[in-house]
Design an enzyme around this catalytic site. Sequence first.
Site, PDB file in Angstrom:
ATOM      1  CE  LYS A 114      -4.583   0.372   0.769  1.00 18.79           C
ATOM      2  NZ  LYS A 114      -5.929  -0.077   1.654  1.00 18.79           N
ATOM      3  CE  LYS A 195      -9.898  -5.886  -6.574  1.00 19.34           C
ATOM      4  NZ  LYS A 195      -9.397  -5.319  -5.633  1.00 19.34           N
ATOM      5  CE  LYS A 198     -11.986   3.797  -1.594  1.00 17.50           C
ATOM      6  NZ  LYS A 198     -11.683   2.159  -1.417  1.00 17.50           N
TER       7      LYS A 198
END
Length: 328
Positions: A114, A195, A198
């Site tokens: 991340k 995929k 948002k």
Amino acid sequence: MIKERVLSGVQASGKLHIGNFVGALRNWVKLQDKYDCYYFVADWHALTTGYADPSTIKEFTKDILINFLATGLDPNKCTMFIQSRVLEHAELDLLLSMITPLGWLERVPTYKEKQQELKDRDLSTYGFLGYPLLQTADIIIYRAKYVPVGIDQVPHLEISREIARRFNYLYKEIFPEPEALLTEFPKVVGTDGRKMSKSYDNAIYLSDKPEEVEEKILTMVTDPARIKKTDVGNPELSPVYQLHKIFSSREELARVAVGCRTAGIGCIECKKILIKNVFKVMEPIWAKRNDIVNSPDVLHEIIEKGTKKAKKVAEETMRLVREAMGLY
Ligand code: SF4
């Protein structure tokens, strides 16, 4: 008969899209009949990566709660609440932080991934590193037996199991080690073929209006080989076909596949079939969303009731935890 407890949550960092519906919410609805389900909006979790701009958290929290109800979660069958309204999560998080080795947190694969993914944000914070610990507190405070996850998320649950085990070993056997309730999450692609997410700006949201959904599907990427209607294509290379697999009947899927391979169907016609089928699934959701938006008091009441019930369970756990750790 006492039902086994299941816990799951959604981070309040965006609106829910059809990928969330197909991948998670639809399954949650099924689980509420069989288990004692606790579903929550993780608004504190949204701060772990979005602390610099919390202006949208409240709005997303509300939108998620509306979608909980609109997609079929029933307050008479499951408990719905907001994480930050049950302060005991934070207390348990703090106490667990005393016994959690730093290395365990640093080893969680998503920690580095991340940070790479969100390079524009400063994620060298304690809150971000401690994300899996807060997640653990969220789960074990309800002494949940199961957490519904896809096969790729099983390793993420492992740290929660380790922490629960460590607590039980050091103090007292209070926490069951949460188990994965393996669920098949169909991969939902977005309008650009990646995929649905948002962050890629390729999502069809549950809150989108019918005309927005139509527009998004009509402008979706297709198999690039199909430039003219007479060009044959390969449906497997088309994101439109991937959505057909989720929303269309077997017969229509077969018709579209053959039509695509033989140039017997144009992309617009193919997309219109998909729009019709997506609408069929979305229409009851839109109708319920409308009802809920028009009666905010009902939503408020449901969440108040759910929060109260969740808090009671969390308080009971914390009483045991404080006692086991020798606290007053
Ligand atoms: S016909 Fe349908 S599946 Fe084939 S490329 Fe066009 S939109 Fe995609």
